[in-house]
Design an enzyme around this catalytic site. Structure first.
Site, PDB file in Angstrom:
ATOM      1  N   GLU A 101     -24.503  32.727 -34.079  1.00 44.42           N
ATOM      2  CA  GLU A 101     -25.589  33.456 -33.432  1.00 44.42           C
ATOM      3  C   GLU A 101     -26.735  33.824 -34.372  1.00 44.42           C
ATOM      4  OE1 GLU A 101     -26.046  34.561 -30.110  1.00 44.42           O
ATOM      5  OE2 GLU A 101     -24.516  33.049 -29.725  1.00 44.42           O
ATOM      6  N   SER A 125      12.185  51.593  11.560  1.00 39.06           N
ATOM      7  CA  SER A 125      13.313  52.527  11.519  1.00 39.06           C
ATOM      8  C   SER A 125      13.379  53.341  10.239  1.00 39.06           C
ATOM      9  CB  SER A 125      14.629  51.762  11.705  1.00 39.06           C
ATOM     10  OG  SER A 125      14.691  51.188  12.989  1.00 39.06           O
TER      11      SER A 125
END
Length: 713
Positions: A150, A416
């Site tokens: 960079e 249930s």
């Protein structure tokens, strides 16, 4: 002027006229040019011979010099005006910025580090998704790789690199497109800290000014460290720590050379080059970075060869691991506990990472093995101890595929699995586990509930009816005590979702979440007390200052000790000989299965004296499964998880006392705190966790040792 009285006017004239007595005329001596030049006869020009010319130096020399002089002059003029114009542009855009005396580097967005009960990292949350790491602590390959690809002159330039700008300009002209940028790392940091990502002249000017200021105010290492901890690496990861965790499942401290090259390569196009999106492109870019590092002498040939031969990295498309569901839950609770985070925090949770992984592995394995055959795609699991601390929470099959938390957000019919609240309401109305009901077809208004496979048992006790999940009996009890009483009972124990006041509530037709349903079973496991369910135990700053700590509160008794004993007697039968037989694993345990119409949902919520765990299986779109009931997949997952969680611990009996030979009586349960004979209390009001009988020996596993610390031996 007249002479001797002569009054004639004499006019001046030039020449030898006798009228000019004083000779007022211009002679040859008064001329500038030489006399001979005036008087010499003109010479005729000789014709120029063909093919002959003057020497080039004599003919063009003065002209070339003049043209060169003019070029230098106008170049200087143009350069001067360019400098003036540039200064004007800088002054114009600089004037739009705040005074330099007011410039300051903004604080990095707070990171929330979320750890397990034993201090292991679960996840990072916040705008960055990772904690800040100093240059000294991160892998030395990371800053080297970033500088090499960079900004090779990072250590020598003063914030703006004219050579880099010139090189990028030439490259872009040659390629006919924007192929390179000339921004330095300092300029990129300035853009990330202060500016919007606009591609305008004004932004570039302000970026350069801010870069110059950063270089004056901070050292190179400080600038590089700020950059690496804030820059975007794709896939939602800001900073090297977040990116390392995201792509390699490790800290930035442990990143290898090849991995560092991949991270540095992402900066060119974080989204496009992410290994989660395109592993091949990410690997190719990493190779370019490695070559740049070798050119700069940052790595040796041996290191380069080793890094280039490493296998390509492939990352999931999103954060993965069921602990991410826990992290989301923590972040949802954080604002209520301490408000908006203003600094880096460490959140200690109640979750045991080993139990979490055990739960995740069980859900995933069953879905992988049975999912296609049984047409089931999702599962969830929640495990809570007697104090309300969440010990494991799995919100789905794969967090990377779906971040929706089915454990805490999905409302489904419990079937249930809701019946224990109906039976508890009936017990509190005067019934006992030995009370008898006729299991037969019934009709309540226009509703005719039927049993599974429409089989009926005739006269049965309530214990048998609950263990075998007989719908007819549950509907009779709901009609007997009334739907509103059932709702009040469920809400008293911990159900928070809105329940519909109709008799069909007996069969679990109102929707609830797995978390709240599991939490409502906890009073059966801890002796009748309702705890506050929580996942956060302590919150500290990064410096170690505690700003929140959970304290066990004085819990309300919501079920009497006798009714706890009755319910545990009945629900133990469900595990021993009833629909939950697959859940048995050697400890005294109880629970209830649940299956909704057309097998759209399958549940089992069960408990020991240590843990209450709820399991759900189904499909997000509500499609029916193929013959999946609460007694199949949910009990298998529950068994696997609970067996691992209790391994190495001595069995403990379930709480509650019931004398089946005592005369039946109705007990009114108040929501006010009452005596708690099954749990000891300290003078401060906090609850000591139940202490089991003496250990009878046996190996201790990791899960067992953790539960031992929680509940004693």
């Amino acid at each position: 002027m007249a002479r001797n009285g002569d009054k004639r006017r004499i006019e001046p004239s030039f020449g030898d006229s006798p009228e000019v007595p004083y000779g007022l005329q211009i002679g040859p001596g008064d001329r500038i040019m030489r006399n001979d030049a005036l008087t010499a006869p003109k010479r005729k020009a000789k014709p120029k011979a063909r093919g002959t010319s003057r020497p080039a130096a004599r003919r063009k020399g003065p002209g070339l010099f003049r043209r060169a002089s003019r070029l230098v002059y106008w170049t200087a003029v143009l350069g001067l005006w360019s400098v003036i114009a540039l200064a004007g542009v800088v002054a114009y855009y600089g004037a739009q910025m705040p005074s330099a005396t007011d410039w300051a580097v903004p604080d990095r967005a707070p990171n929330v580090k979320i750890v397990s009960a034993e201090g292991k990292l679960l996840a990072n949350r916040g705008a960055t998704g990772g904690e800040s790491v100093t240059l000294a602590k991160m892998s030395p390959f990371i800053p080297k790789a970033v500088i090499a690809i960079e900004d090779r002159r990072f250590r020598s330039h003063w914030g703006v690199d004219p050579l880099g700008l010139a090189r990028a300009g030439v490259e872009n002209v040659v390629r006919g497109r924007v192929a390179q940028g000339g921004s330095t790392l300092t300029q990129q940091l300035a853009k990330n800290l202060f500016l919007k990502p606009d591609r305008t002249v004004g932004r570039k000017v302000q970026e350069a000014l801010l870069a110059l200021w950063l270089e004056q105010e901070h050292s190179k290492d400080e600038i590089l460290e700020m950059y690496l901890n804030r820059v975007y690496f794709g896939s939602g990861a800001y900073g090297v720590e977040a990116a390392s965790r995201r792509y390699f499942n490790k800290s930035a401290r442990d990143v290898t050379l090849g991995e560092a090259a991949m991270l540095a390569g992402l900066l060119k196009a974080p989204s496009r080059l992410s290994p989660a999106r395109d592993p091949k492109a990410a690997e190719e870019r990493a190779q370019v970075v490695l070559g740049a590092m070798r050119e700069e002498g940052m790595v040796s040939d041996r290191q380069l060869a080793s890094a280039m031969s490493a296998p390509a990295v492939s990352a999931p498309s999103y954060w993965t691991g069921s602990e991410q569901y826990v992290a989301d839950r923590v972040m949802d609770d954080l604002t209520d506990l301490i408000g908006e985070p203003r600094e880096d925090l460490v959140v200690e949770t109640t979750v045991d990472l080993h139990l979490q992984k055990t739960a995740e592995d069980s859900i995933r394995r069953l879905l992988k093995e049975k999912g296609r055959t049984l047409a089931v795609s999702q599962g969830a699991l929640v495990s809570i101890d007697g104090t309300g601390a969440v010990r494991a929470l799995v919100g789905g099959a794969d967090y990377a595929a779906s971040q929706f938390d089915r454990a805490t957000e999905a409302r489904r019919q419990p079937g249930s699995a809701f019946k224990p609240f109906v039976y508890l309401a009936a017990l509190e109305a005067g019934e006992t586990p030995d009370s008898v009901r006729d299991d037969a077809p019934i009709r309540i208004g226009k509703w005719s509930p039927s049993n599974y496979k429409k089989k009926y048992r005739g006269a049965v006790t309530l214990t048998t009816a609950l263990a075998e999940s007989l719908n007819s009996v549950a509907a009779q009890l709901a009609q007997q005590v009334g739907p509103q009483t059932v709702i009040a009972t469920a809400e008293r124990l911990g159900i928070t979702s809105k329940l519909q006041p109709n008799v069909s509530i007996a069969l679990g037709t109102s929707e609830v979440t797995p978390l709240e349903l599991t939490a409502a079973y906890v009073p059966f496991a801890n002796g009748g007390l309702k705890p506050d369910v929580h996942t956060v135990s302590r919150i500290k700053t990064a410096a170690g200052k505690t700003i929140f700590e959970w304290h066990d509160q004085k819990l309300s008794r919501v079920v009497s000790d006798e009714k706890v004993g009755m319910m545990n007697t009945m629900m133990q039968e469900a595990v021993s000989v009833g629909t939950a037989r697959n859940a048995r694993f050697g400890w005294p345990s109880a629970g209830k299965t649940g299956t909704t119409q057309n097998a759209r949902d399958a549940w089992f919520v069960g408990y020991t004296a240590n843990l209450t765990t709820g399991v759900w299986f189904g499909n997000d779109d509500g499609k029916p499964m193929k013959d999946v009931t609460g007694g199949s997949l949910p009990t298998l997952a529950w068994h696997e998880f609970m067996a691992a969680a209790h391994e190495g611990l001595s069995p403990r009996p379930l709480p509650g006392h019931w004398n089946p030979f005592a005369a039946p009586r109705t007990v009114s349960v108040s929501s006010e705190p009452q005596a708690t004979p099954s749990l000891d209390r300290e003078s401060s009001g906090s609850i000591n966790r139940p202490v089991p009988p003496a250990d009878v020996g046996g190996p201790k596993t990791k899960a067992g040792s953790i539960l031992e610390r929680l509940f004693g031996r």
